[in-house]
Design a protein around this motif. Structure first.
Motif, mmCIF file in Angstrom:
data_model
loop_
_atom_site.group_PDB
_atom_site.id
_atom_site.type_symbol
_atom_site.label_atom_id
_atom_site.label_comp_id
_atom_site.label_asym_id
_atom_site.label_seq_id
_atom_site.Cartn_x
_atom_site.Cartn_y
_atom_site.Cartn_z
ATOM 1 N N PHE A 164 0.848 -1.205 0.000
ATOM 2 C CA PHE A 164 0.000 0.000 0.000
ATOM 3 C C PHE A 164 0.879 1.249 0.000
ATOM 4 N N LEU A 193 -7.188 4.684 -4.919
ATOM 5 C CA LEU A 193 -8.211 3.812 -4.324
ATOM 6 C C LEU A 193 -7.705 2.392 -4.116
ATOM 7 N N ASP A 218 -5.795 2.423 -1.021
ATOM 8 C CA ASP A 218 -6.698 2.500 0.141
ATOM 9 C C ASP A 218 -7.279 1.128 0.473
ATOM 10 N N VAL A 219 -7.742 0.441 -0.564
ATOM 11 C CA VAL A 219 -8.401 -0.845 -0.347
ATOM 12 C C VAL A 219 -7.377 -1.900 0.113
ATOM 13 N N LEU A 229 -4.815 -1.173 2.098
ATOM 14 C CA LEU A 229 -4.611 -0.895 3.526
ATOM 15 C C LEU A 229 -5.750 -1.496 4.355
ATOM 16 N N VAL A 230 -6.976 -1.311 3.883
ATOM 17 C CA VAL A 230 -8.120 -1.888 4.614
ATOM 18 C C VAL A 230 -7.990 -3.409 4.661
ATOM 19 N N THR A 231 -7.545 -3.997 3.568
ATOM 20 C CA THR A 231 -7.383 -5.458 3.519
ATOM 21 C C THR A 231 -6.300 -5.924 4.496
ATOM 22 N N TYR A 235 -5.820 -4.634 7.406
ATOM 23 C CA TYR A 235 -6.533 -4.721 8.692
ATOM 24 C C TYR A 235 -7.440 -5.948 8.746
ATOM 25 N N ASP A 236 -7.960 -6.368 7.591
ATOM 26 C CA ASP A 236 -8.752 -7.602 7.539
ATOM 27 C C ASP A 236 -7.935 -8.796 8.011
ATOM 28 N N ASN A 243 -7.373 -8.725 11.645
ATOM 29 C CA ASN A 243 -8.608 -9.029 12.364
ATOM 30 C C ASN A 243 -8.970 -10.519 12.347
ATOM 31 N N ASN A 258 -0.670 0.357 14.021
ATOM 32 C CA ASN A 258 -1.112 1.737 13.766
ATOM 33 C C ASN A 258 -0.002 2.744 14.026
#
Lengths: 321, 321
Positions: free
Chosen positions: A74, A105, A108-109, A111-113, A115-116, A119, A134
């Protein structure tokens, strides 16, 4: 215990699947394209090695390692936009191939992945892992901003440059190792030594990168020597030279940077050599490597368990490319 | 139980502090600047209201609400870069004021900070909250990509447009409400009704936005009528018109979009009116609002507890601006 090479193969076998199968493909294909450009995957594998320094690798660590590699990619996608870079690993960058908005974008996606994957953790370390992740992510952004600020600013001190490098490149290596240690069940002291091992190693790598760019054998480095010098990039070498040169040399350097003559690289290197910047860089690199090894030695586990990390470090530091 | 206005004041009092006090200020000041532009903070306040529908508001919900608002602002900073927008709420956008690279990074650091607030949670819902947050974040990116794809594509069906709007705007409202419900201790069924309430409400809001842009009173809306028409933006109205017009009207619309005459807005509105697109939009908006209310009614809590959400919804739907 596994070597870097073995864990690297295992990690790549897991990582090299399509991470982005969703729709629209106009968003997810660019993300997958960037991952397909490859990379050495050093950070996630060092995370796995740090886990194994203390105990068998747990499933959570594979997910955290994946998150680290996605985070790293990312930052590369977004850095390439910011730097207007046309190529990454010799291939077209995402923003050139798919346009800046989509590259933004896709980053961005990714970076979110990341965190997936964090999680997915099953052990009780989720909150501690996200906290360090973080903190590190923010530091990497800070480092990138400082790097851009420094481009506008002629006067950068060695301390300021060192701080930028620490944020931009070292802390992610340090955090990868500390995350592995946390997941391997290390105590606070050992976690901190892992972090400092990585932080010092990261600085050492960057000094080596700067050195090889200037003094490396172009045939081995795989690119023309003096790329940093050509674009007036601030490096350990240039900052040291600017700090230690006399008025005459300062005038020469300033003129070379301004006028970009054909023999600029040779003439800057000549000044570097006359100031002993080449030897200084090798010595500084070794100092940081020494510090790194001291922290590795301080870790309270059986000596034999440290062998893979030790061997990897030697291998990485002896590279001439 | 609190009204929207009361919770809004309480939320803004908490939220309007400096979220970005770190260094370098060249990175964090732009992030704070964007937050200082204000906003209605509807999503975080609806998250708080959804918690309170079921039980007293817990500390975690304030943090999740803050994360939602930071996420929303992150998307706006990046959207403004992608859309090359010069203004946001009448003031200079981050990328114009500080440059695109810094705006990109300021957005990134805002997203990471959103996860920081999620990670402050003390209840046992962390993993479930991050799961929904991530799913929603990816959907919002997907919606933005589809919106950009549709700009290049003359033929967009009503179903495709509806799906894009759902992703780009409705799911964040839906998720804000569901997150509040989760934290308020709602069961799975009630959580799902909250989500569907928000999803349908979000679509209803967008239809209203599209309607007001075309047919609203410019004095009340606060901007010139027909802004969407001027830039050939695909909206519920335009897609309906293109789907229901005859060959002659299609030719007129296509010509107007291509040639941009001075009286374009009036002539497109005339075609809209002759096709009954204005009445159709009002009726469609009411259908989605009706669906939203049905889900609110289905929620198994005392009727009186639903009053603040009901009143807010009526207030938002009756606005003429």
């Amino acid at each position: 215990m596994h070597t870097f090479e073995t864990l690297s193969k295992l990690f790549i076998a897991r990582f090299d699947t399509k991470h982005f199968t969703g729709k629209p493909v106009t968003l997810y294909e660019p993300a997958d394209y960037f991952l397909s450009l490859g990379g050495k995957r050093i950070r996630p594998v060092m995370c796995l090695m740090a886990n194994e320094l203390f105990d068998d690798i747990i499933e959570d660590t594979w997910n955290v390692a994946t998150a680290i590699e996605l985070f790293h990619n990312f930052t590369l996608i977004h850095d390439d936009i910011m730097d207007k870079a046309p190529l990454r690993r010799g291939l077209t960058t995402v923003h050139i191939k798919y346009g800046e908005p989509t590259a933004l974008l896709a980053g961005d996606v990714m970076l979110v992945t990341a965190y997936d994957y964090l999680n997915r953790m099953k052990s009780g370390h989720l909150q501690k892992v996200i906290h360090l992740f973080n903190k590190t992510a923010k530091e990497v952004c800070e480092g990138q901003q400082l790097d851009m600020d420094f481009e506008q600013n002629m006067q950068v001190s060695m301390d300021e440059y060192l701080h930028m490098i620490e944020l931009k490149t070292s802390v992610l290596l340090a955090a990868s190792l500390k995350l592995g240690a946390i997941l391997g069940g290390a105590g606070d002291g050992n976690q901190q030594h892992m972090y400092e091992f990585g932080r010092n190693l990261g600085i050492s790598f960057q000094i080596q990168d700067d050195y090889l760019d200037a003094f490396g054998d172009p045939a081995k480095v795989g690119k023309q020597a003096g790329g940093d010098i050509k674009v007036n990039k601030k490096t350990f070498l240039m900052i040291k030279a600017l700090e230690s040169c006399n008025d005459d040399q300062l005038e020469q350097l300033t003129k070379l940077m301004k006028e970009n003559p054909d023999d600029k690289v040779e003439r800057v290197l000549e000044i570097f050599r006359s100031l002993g910047v080449d030897k200084w860089a090798i010595s500084l690199k070794e100092q940081y490597m020494e510090k790194a090894f001291q922290h590795l030695e301080e870790i309270a586990v059986l000596n034999v368990r440290k062998e893979p990390l030790r061997q990897l470090t030697y291998a990485l530091m002896q590279r001439e490319y």
